[in-house]
Write an enzyme that holds these catalytic residues in place. Structure first.
Site, short mmCIF file in Angstrom:
data_model
loop_
_atom_site.label_atom_id
_atom_site.label_comp_id
_atom_site.label_asym_id
_atom_site.label_seq_id
_atom_site.Cartn_x
_atom_site.Cartn_y
_atom_site.Cartn_z
N GLN A 79 0.80 -1.22 0.00
CA GLN A 79 0.00 0.00 0.00
C GLN A 79 0.84 1.27 0.00
O GLN A 79 0.30 2.37 -0.14
CB GLN A 79 -0.93 0.01 1.22
CG GLN A 79 -1.98 -1.08 1.21
CD GLN A 79 -2.86 -1.04 2.45
OE1 GLN A 79 -2.87 -0.08 3.22
NE2 GLN A 79 -3.62 -2.11 2.67
N HIS A 144 -1.93 1.28 5.55
CA HIS A 144 -2.72 2.32 6.21
C HIS A 144 -1.96 3.65 6.36
O HIS A 144 -1.54 4.01 7.46
CB HIS A 144 -3.24 1.83 7.56
CG HIS A 144 -4.29 0.78 7.45
ND1 HIS A 144 -5.11 0.45 8.49
CD2 HIS A 144 -4.66 -0.04 6.43
CE1 HIS A 144 -5.93 -0.52 8.11
NE2 HIS A 144 -5.66 -0.82 6.85
N GLU A 236 -16.81 4.49 7.34
CA GLU A 236 -17.53 5.63 7.90
C GLU A 236 -17.49 6.85 7.00
O GLU A 236 -16.47 7.14 6.36
CB GLU A 236 -16.93 6.03 9.25
CG GLU A 236 -17.05 4.99 10.33
CD GLU A 236 -16.45 5.46 11.65
OE1 GLU A 236 -16.53 4.69 12.63
OE2 GLU A 236 -15.96 6.61 11.71
N TYR A 246 -13.05 10.41 16.75
CA TYR A 246 -13.94 9.64 15.88
C TYR A 246 -13.95 8.14 16.20
O TYR A 246 -14.50 7.35 15.44
CB TYR A 246 -13.62 9.94 14.42
CG TYR A 246 -14.06 11.36 14.10
CD1 TYR A 246 -15.34 11.62 13.63
CD2 TYR A 246 -13.24 12.44 14.41
CE1 TYR A 246 -15.77 12.92 13.42
CE2 TYR A 246 -13.67 13.74 14.21
CZ TYR A 246 -14.93 13.98 13.73
OH TYR A 246 -15.38 15.27 13.54
#
Length: 356
Positions: A79, A144, A236, A246
């Site tokens: 990634q 990530h 989300e 959050y």
């Protein structure tokens, strides 16, 4: 406007009724190697990042040309790689832009941001580059990174940062950039009115995020919209507020990839609940505003979704482009108002989307 006229005509002729909408696509360019973001140039054509490390200029006729860009500390694997290219609000005058990417090595890396200038003449090059932000701490692995960015109305820059996957607990720690959205000036300085200037990570604007893949400032509503990946479920859509938590990983609608619970809570006091959540996960990737609506591209879901605000809430208006059967990495609406989408593959495409 066309959509509104169709709806009003339907009401006039038949009373309350539903109107079906569709979208067409036009291929602008092909054979892009895992394209990640796109920016429309005022002189015509587009800048496209390829995750492997190349910045490409795409002409309107689809011709591609490499843009000279030197990033010595680029780390590209899995990634990790080259992420967002974002033009400065005054680009037409200054030629300034910012680029996010993964920096470091396999065992010590994180998200970095550089600023630079795009040359006036082709073949293009990015010049006068300098680092303006490095997320800390450096971490192991290649997952990530977040890396989406948006300019706020005051000229400051928001940068989204992932939780590093196995470092998810750090999303709740205010001495770490992991799992945060940070706010910096164009030069990389920390704005004095950031909410956590007393901490070791004073750039933090909001926290408790997993892997933000969509971030945009809505100047008409003076709102920041964001979406992020959950694990298995619990993607989300949020409205980002300064200083807010959050929830990840202490409150989530998702479960772990093993099937185990991440948390017993979907909501907690002091945690901002999502405005909308996707379960099962569609893996949203890219976020854009179009005629006041939100456009969300999806990787696993292989579709483009359009959300309309009704009575102060975002409601899903429809799913588009499912017939392509393609992972969609990004959606972008530039100054011209055209909708652009990037498909996610080693032979990715830059598409224009036309709503009917």
């Amino acid at each position: 406007m066309k959509r509104a006229l169709k709806f009003l005509l339907c009401i006039a002729l038949y009373g309350v009724c539903a109107v079906a909408y569709s979208a067409e696509t036009r291929v602008i360019a092909e054979k892009l190697n895992f394209p990640w973001s796109v920016a429309e140039l005022p002189e015509g054509g587009y800048l496209v990042t390829e995750r492997g490390g190349k910045l490409v200029h795409v002409a309107e006729n689809g011709t591609k040309q490499a843009v000279t860009l030197s990033i010595p500390d680029l780390y590209a694997e899995a990634q990790a790689g080259l992420f967002e290219v974002l033009l400065s609000p005054d680009f037409s005058r200054s030629r300034a832009l910012v680029i996010s990417y993964s920096c470091g090595t396999k065992h010590a890396n994180n998200t970095c941001v550089i600023r630079g200038k795009l040359s006036l003449q082709q073949p293009y090059s990015v010049i006068e580059t300098q680092n303006i932000f490095t997320a800390l701490p450096k971490k192991d692995g290649a997952a990530h990174y977040g890396a989406r960015m948006t300019w706020l109305g005051d000229g400051t820059l928001l940068v989204a940062l992932g939780d590093g996957f196995v470092y998810r607990e750090q999303a709740q720690l205010l001495d770490s950039h992991l799992g945060k959205i940070v706010r910096i000036t164009r030069s990389g300085a920390t704005p004095e009115d950031n909410p956590y200037t007393h901490t070791k990570a004073p750039q933090i604007f909001s926290y408790g995020h997993r892997n933000v893949q969509g971030l945009i400032y809505d100047k008409d509503r003076d709102a920041i919209w964001q979406h992020e990946h959950g694990p298995r479920g619990g993607d989300e859509l949020n409205r980002i507020e300064k200083g807010a938590n959050y929830g990840w990983p202490i409150a989530t609608y998702g479960i772990d990839y093993t099937g185990a619970k991440v948390s017993p809570f979907v909501d907690l006091p002091g945690v901002k609940a999502p405005l909308y959540q996707w379960t099962p996960s569609l893996a949203p990737a890219g976020l854009a505003l179009y005629e006041g609506d939100l456009l969300v591209a999806h990787l696993a879901g292989k579709r483009l979704q359009r959300f309309q605000m009704t009575a102060g809430k975002w409601e899903l208006e429809g799913d588009y482009l499912q017939g392509l059967n393609q992972r969609l990495r990004a959606v972008y609406v530039g100054p011209s108002g055209r909708i652009l989408v990037l498909t996610d593959s080693k032979e990715g495409q830059l598409l224009e989307v036309i709503f009917e």
